[in-house]
Design an enzyme around this catalytic site. Structure first.
Site, PDB file in Angstrom:
ATOM      1  N   ARG A 274      -0.869  -8.011   1.067  1.00 14.65           N
ATOM      2  CA  ARG A 274       0.188  -8.170   1.967  1.00 14.65           C
ATOM      3  C   ARG A 274       0.375  -9.851   1.801  1.00 14.65           C
ATOM      4  O   ARG A 274      -0.480 -10.653   1.578  1.00 14.65           O
ATOM      5  CB  ARG A 274      -0.500  -7.880   3.488  1.00 14.65           C
ATOM      6  CG  ARG A 274      -0.703  -6.395   3.813  1.00 14.65           C
ATOM      7  CD  ARG A 274      -1.444  -6.398   4.983  1.00 14.65           C
ATOM      8  NE  ARG A 274      -1.590  -4.856   5.269  1.00 14.65           N
ATOM      9  CZ  ARG A 274      -2.866  -4.303   5.242  1.00 14.65           C
ATOM     10  NH1 ARG A 274      -3.956  -4.862   4.658  1.00 14.65           N
ATOM     11  NH2 ARG A 274      -2.866  -3.012   5.477  1.00 14.65           N
TER      12      ARG A 274
ATOM     13  N   LYS B  49      -5.674  -6.980   8.225  1.00 19.01           N
ATOM     14  CA  LYS B  49      -5.231  -5.917   9.187  1.00 19.01           C
ATOM     15  C   LYS B  49      -6.035  -4.953   9.354  1.00 19.01           C
ATOM     16  O   LYS B  49      -6.928  -4.445   8.897  1.00 19.01           O
ATOM     17  CB  LYS B  49      -3.855  -5.214   8.449  1.00 19.01           C
ATOM     18  CG  LYS B  49      -2.939  -4.633   9.358  1.00 19.01           C
ATOM     19  CD  LYS B  49      -1.630  -4.095   8.900  1.00 19.01           C
ATOM     20  CE  LYS B  49      -0.585  -3.563   9.891  1.00 19.01           C
ATOM     21  NZ  LYS B  49       0.552  -3.186   9.397  1.00 19.01           N
TER      22      LYS B  49
ATOM     23  N   HIS C 233       7.873  -7.609   1.298  1.00 14.24           N
ATOM     24  CA  HIS C 233       7.046  -6.454   1.456  1.00 14.24           C
ATOM     25  C   HIS C 233       7.298  -5.197   0.564  1.00 14.24           C
ATOM     26  O   HIS C 233       6.674  -4.408   0.293  1.00 14.24           O
ATOM     27  CB  HIS C 233       7.198  -5.678   3.006  1.00 14.24           C
ATOM     28  CG  HIS C 233       6.136  -4.845   3.562  1.00 14.24           C
ATOM     29  ND1 HIS C 233       4.660  -5.176   3.285  1.00 14.24           N
ATOM     30  CD2 HIS C 233       5.986  -3.733   3.501  1.00 14.24           C
ATOM     31  CE1 HIS C 233       3.999  -4.394   3.895  1.00 14.24           C
ATOM     32  NE2 HIS C 233       4.790  -3.242   4.014  1.00 14.24           N
TER      33      HIS C 233
ATOM     34  N   ARG D 214       5.083  -4.681  -2.254  1.00 15.97           N
ATOM     35  CA  ARG D 214       3.851  -4.069  -1.815  1.00 15.97           C
ATOM     36  C   ARG D 214       4.268  -2.447  -2.314  1.00 15.97           C
ATOM     37  O   ARG D 214       3.427  -1.586  -2.555  1.00 15.97           O
ATOM     38  CB  ARG D 214       3.238  -4.241  -0.487  1.00 15.97           C
ATOM     39  CG  ARG D 214       1.979  -3.502  -0.069  1.00 15.97           C
ATOM     40  CD  ARG D 214       1.637  -4.141   1.289  1.00 15.97           C
ATOM     41  NE  ARG D 214       0.540  -3.166   1.881  1.00 15.97           N
ATOM     42  CZ  ARG D 214      -0.720  -3.267   1.780  1.00 15.97           C
ATOM     43  NH1 ARG D 214      -1.281  -3.899   0.857  1.00 15.97           N
ATOM     44  NH2 ARG D 214      -1.381  -2.368   2.423  1.00 15.97           N
TER      45      ARG D 214
ATOM     46  N   HIS E 188      -5.638   0.186   3.574  1.00 20.70           N
ATOM     47  CA  HIS E 188      -4.880   0.933   4.445  1.00 20.70           C
ATOM     48  C   HIS E 188      -5.950   1.519   5.604  1.00 20.70           C
ATOM     49  O   HIS E 188      -7.258   1.434   5.075  1.00 20.70           O
ATOM     50  CB  HIS E 188      -4.196   2.097   4.144  1.00 20.70           C
ATOM     51  CG  HIS E 188      -2.827   1.793   3.291  1.00 20.70           C
ATOM     52  ND1 HIS E 188      -2.470   2.532   2.272  1.00 20.70           N
ATOM     53  CD2 HIS E 188      -1.950   0.903   3.570  1.00 20.70           C
ATOM     54  CE1 HIS E 188      -1.338   1.977   1.810  1.00 20.70           C
ATOM     55  NE2 HIS E 188      -1.006   1.090   2.692  1.00 20.70           N
TER      56      HIS E 188
ATOM     57  N   TYR F 214       3.668   7.055   0.407  1.00 15.21           N
ATOM     58  CA  TYR F 214       4.192   6.831  -0.816  1.00 15.21           C
ATOM     59  C   TYR F 214       4.425   7.751  -1.575  1.00 15.21           C
ATOM     60  O   TYR F 214       5.091   7.862  -2.628  1.00 15.21           O
ATOM     61  CB  TYR F 214       3.407   5.655  -1.534  1.00 15.21           C
ATOM     62  CG  TYR F 214       3.277   4.333  -0.848  1.00 15.21           C
ATOM     63  CD1 TYR F 214       4.151   3.452  -0.704  1.00 15.21           C
ATOM     64  CD2 TYR F 214       2.207   4.008  -0.054  1.00 15.21           C
ATOM     65  CE1 TYR F 214       4.331   2.319   0.039  1.00 15.21           C
ATOM     66  CE2 TYR F 214       2.009   2.655   0.588  1.00 15.21           C
ATOM     67  CZ  TYR F 214       3.161   1.935   0.518  1.00 15.21           C
ATOM     68  OH  TYR F 214       3.148   0.798   1.399  1.00 15.21           O
TER      69      TYR F 214
END
Length: 210
Positions: A37, A62, A139, A142, A173, A182
């Site tokens: 990120r 995150k 983004h 990513r 994640h 994805y």
């Protein structure tokens, strides 16, 4: 990615940002090859990188998750080449100083928005467009990293589902559900999945349809 690196190398150093070309080159490399990120990238300090092993330490990202991110051999080489400039006088070599510096003495840290704007300028300079003719967002890099990993696994015959936790951990994640996002069918993924299904079960389907 090659166009972006050429655009980064073509940047002119400024009085306020004498390391601008090498900073942006490394930023592009790390975003494309490790799926970081942008906030994780700008928060990296010098003591968060291990140049000899090519390892990044992502701290309290995150969802307050920390992780180790091993780099590819080429990306590790890019990191060491960057540090050759970054650790030279008169730049700040304190372990808590930012890896990517935005100042004449390398003590000023990029903001996420500032790095995003700089990468967006590279998209324009390199004339990077998506298939719909739109400029990508930072983004999106990513997303491209994640899809690239899944496509490589499909082509290599790897069990993608059982490897999703590895990709989830690598990307930081909070849940494998985020990573499974994805797997939504894009054309390349659909073709690869179809080819794999045909190879594994084509004879069975053909027999059942008779």
């Amino acid at each position: 990615m090659a166009q972006m690196l050429i655009a980064a190398d073509g940047l002119a150093p400024t009085t306020n940002s004498p390391l601008l070309p090498v900073v942006m080159r490394l930023a592009v490399v790390l975003l494309y090859t490790s799926g970081l990120r942008r906030g994780e990238l700008v928060r990296l300090d010098l003591n968060d990188v291990e140049p000899q092993t090519g390892l990044l330490r992502i701290r309290s990202s995150k969802f307050h998750k920390s992780r180790l991110v091993p780099l590819s051999l080429d990306a590790g080489g890019e990191l060491r080449a960057y540090l050759h400039h970054r650790l030279a006088p008169p730049f700040d070599t304190d372990p808590n100083a930012p890896l990517l510096c935005n100042g004449a003495r390398a003590h000023r840290r990029y903001t996420g928005a500032g790095l995003g704007q700089a990468v967006n300028r590279l998209f324009v300079a390199a004339n990077v467009m998506d298939k719909e003719g739109r400029r990508p967002r930072v983004h999106d890099i990513r997303h491209s990293f994640a899809l690239g990993a899944l496509i490589r696994w499909y082509r290599a015959g790897v069990d993608v589902q059982s490897n999703l936790p590895r990709l989830s951990m690598y990307m930081g994640h909070v849940s494998i559900v985020s990573t499974a996002h994805y797997l939504h069918f894009v054309p390349t993924m659909r073709e690869l999945a179809s080819d794999r299904f045909e190879a594994a079960f084509g004879d069975v389907v053909e027999e059942a349809s008779r």
